[in-house]
Design an enzyme around this catalytic site. Structure first.
Site, PDB file in Angstrom:
ATOM      1  N   LYS A  74       1.754   2.124  24.266  1.00 39.71           N
ATOM      2  CA  LYS A  74       2.255   0.856  24.727  1.00 39.71           C
ATOM      3  C   LYS A  74       2.484  -0.039  23.438  1.00 39.71           C
ATOM      4  CE  LYS A  74       0.786  -3.603  27.403  1.00 39.71           C
ATOM      5  NZ  LYS A  74      -0.040  -3.583  28.139  1.00 39.71           N
TER       6      LYS A  74
ATOM      7  N   ASP B 140      -4.726 -12.181  34.764  1.00 36.48           N
ATOM      8  CA  ASP B 140      -3.579 -12.142  35.301  1.00 36.48           C
ATOM      9  C   ASP B 140      -3.682 -10.116  36.712  1.00 36.48           C
ATOM     10  OD1 ASP B 140      -0.635 -11.631  35.830  1.00 36.48           O
ATOM     11  OD2 ASP B 140      -0.065 -10.369  34.446  1.00 36.48           O
TER      12      ASP B 140
END
Length: 467
Positions: A121, A227
């Site tokens: 990532k 989130d």
């Protein structure tokens, strides 16, 4: 920007040395001057500008000459630095296709020597789709100025720390492998994104309970995801859930903690009600083994969640868990010990108090000394510039023994006042010479004096030394 790893194999050591020099210069420069890049890189045979030209061709650097001639790193150049470091560590050996794109990151497949496929990532804060980082995230904390590359590095470090800690405490998260700069390497999750590819479930009620149970478990460990929605949930063929994306996590001590918790819960309730047509009246008390009271709408109540012994917000210094909270916890833990030792401390005297008393006794003794003995102490500088106190008996008759008659007391006092003035003047000169690093003795070059101002100064110094 597209990540073209083929360019990486054609870059030399000098190229990476110049890239590293630009990265080091960006610590305190927005645009690094060309001269500073050349000075930091310090290539053996020169050629820094030729290397910079090659890096500009591959778009690893950006050239700016608006105010002065300088360079800055691009995200592609930052990618190459991180990938090169991880390859040298042996974390992975090859980079594959891109498997995910987000508003603040890109995800690629990588493989190590054994052929194990992992996920890499790359954080990319500052995109046009997500530029309100200062108000949406807490990476800056007390800092006022920032750089997008530096913010991406902070986000990667935070995500790696949270992922590793949650994995150690049994949460369903990817295994954190390694981290460098803005790059995080983790295990590849064998599943599907909940939002895009999952249209139906065999047991939606069980999956719903497990997801809400994760939210409650996180709160019990002192963390809130902030989130937690269908975009950050992966599910496999066995309907096992894995949660991802952790940089925005905050502590339950955050001032907006209840709002974030309620928002995460509401996102899950809305998604399951729309896609799977679930009714939530029967889910009121138990969410995947986490017993917590629910409100009138069936949502778990944030105020009724009890924290466990392991406070991850304290261990990871999550946003909202301030230093004051940590001090309060330490005071609560050490409270009994302080009570036990408090009485003993009151009944004893410390060494500092004893030393203070001794100093006071010395001062009182020195104050009671005869006046003539104090006047005979003259401060003199040795060759090393240290101040020493020596006893000097006056042989020129300026100091006389005290007389018993009353008429001579006035003359003695007047002579003592004049002598004290002279001594104080000599003391000030000696201290000033010690601070200035000069010698109070005659000048080394006194034999060269020819009657000028220097010779006059040397005469004064000789008289001082004779005194």
């Amino acid at each position: 920007m597209k990540l073209d790893v083929d360019v990486l194999r054609y870059l030399s050591k000098d190229d990476f040395r110049v890239l590293t020099a630009v990265e080091m210069g960006m610590r305190n420069h927005e645009i690094v001057p060309s001269e500073l890049v050349e000075r930091i890189a310090s290539l053996k045979h020169g050629g820094t500008y030729k290397v910079l030209k090659n890096l500009l061709k591959h778009k690893l650097l950006h050239h700016d000459s608006s105010k002065y001639d300088g360079f800055r790193l691009t995200y592609l150049g930052y990618d190459f630095l991180a990938i090169k470091t991880l390859v040298n560590r042996g974390v992975f050996m090859s980079v594959g296709r891109q498997i995910g794109v987000g508003k603040e990151s890109d995800i690629f497949e990588v493989a190590n020597e054994d052929g194990t496929v992992m996920a890499m990532k790359l954080h990319r804060l500052g995109r046009t789709s997500f530029r309100a980082v200062k108000s949406k995230r807490d990476y800056l904390r007390h800092r006022s100025s920032y750089n997008w590359l530096y913010l991406s590095r902070l986000a990667a470090l935070k995500e790696y720390a949270f992922m590793k800690a949650l994995g150690e405490h049994g949460f369903p998260v990817p295994n954190a492998v390694d981290c460098n700069r803005h790059c995080v390497v983790m295990s590849l999750v064998q599943g599907y994104p909940f939002r895009v590819q999952v249209k139906q479930l065999q047991n939606p009620e069980i999956v719903f309970e497990s997801i809400i149970g994760l939210v409650v478990r996180l709160a019990e460990h002192g963390l809130i995801h902030c989130d937690f929605n269908e975009f950050n949930i992966m599910i496999d063929d066995d309907e096992k859930v894995t949660m991802i994306d952790f940089p925005q996590m905050v502590s339950v001590s955050h001032r907006n903690a209840q709002m974030y918790f309620d928002r995460d819960v509401e996102c899950i309730f809305k998604f399951f009600s729309k896609r799977f047509n679930l009714s939530f009246q029967e889910y009121t008390d138990d969410f995947d083994g986490c017993e917590v009271e629910a409100d009138q709408n069936g949502r778990p109540c944030f105020s009724q969640i009890a924290k466990t012994a392991s406070c991850l917000d304290k261990e990871l210094a999550a946003s909202g868990f301030t230093k004051k909270d940590q001090d309060d916890i330490e005071k609560f833990i050490d409270g009994e010990n302080e009570k036990d030792t408090g009485s003993d401390v009151e009944g004893t005297t410390s060494e500092g108090d004893i030393s203070n008393e001794l100093n006071e006794m010395k001062i009182s003794n020195s104050a009671s000394m005869p006046l003539l003995q104090q006047q005979n102490q003259i401060i003199k500088l040795d060759e090393e510039g240290k101040v020493e106190e020596i006893q000097q008996l006056s042989e020129d008759g300026q100091i006389s023994e005290p007389e018993t008659e009353g008429g001579s007391d006035k003359t003695v006092v007047e002579e003592d006042a004049e002598l004290m003035k002279r001594l104080n003047k000599q003391r000030r000169r000696a201290i000033a010479a010690a601070h200035a690093g000069r010698k109070t003795n005659s000048s080394r070059n006194s034999y060269k004096d020819k009657g000028g101002r220097s010779s006059h100064n040397s005469k004064i110094q000789k008289q001082l030394s004779s005194w």
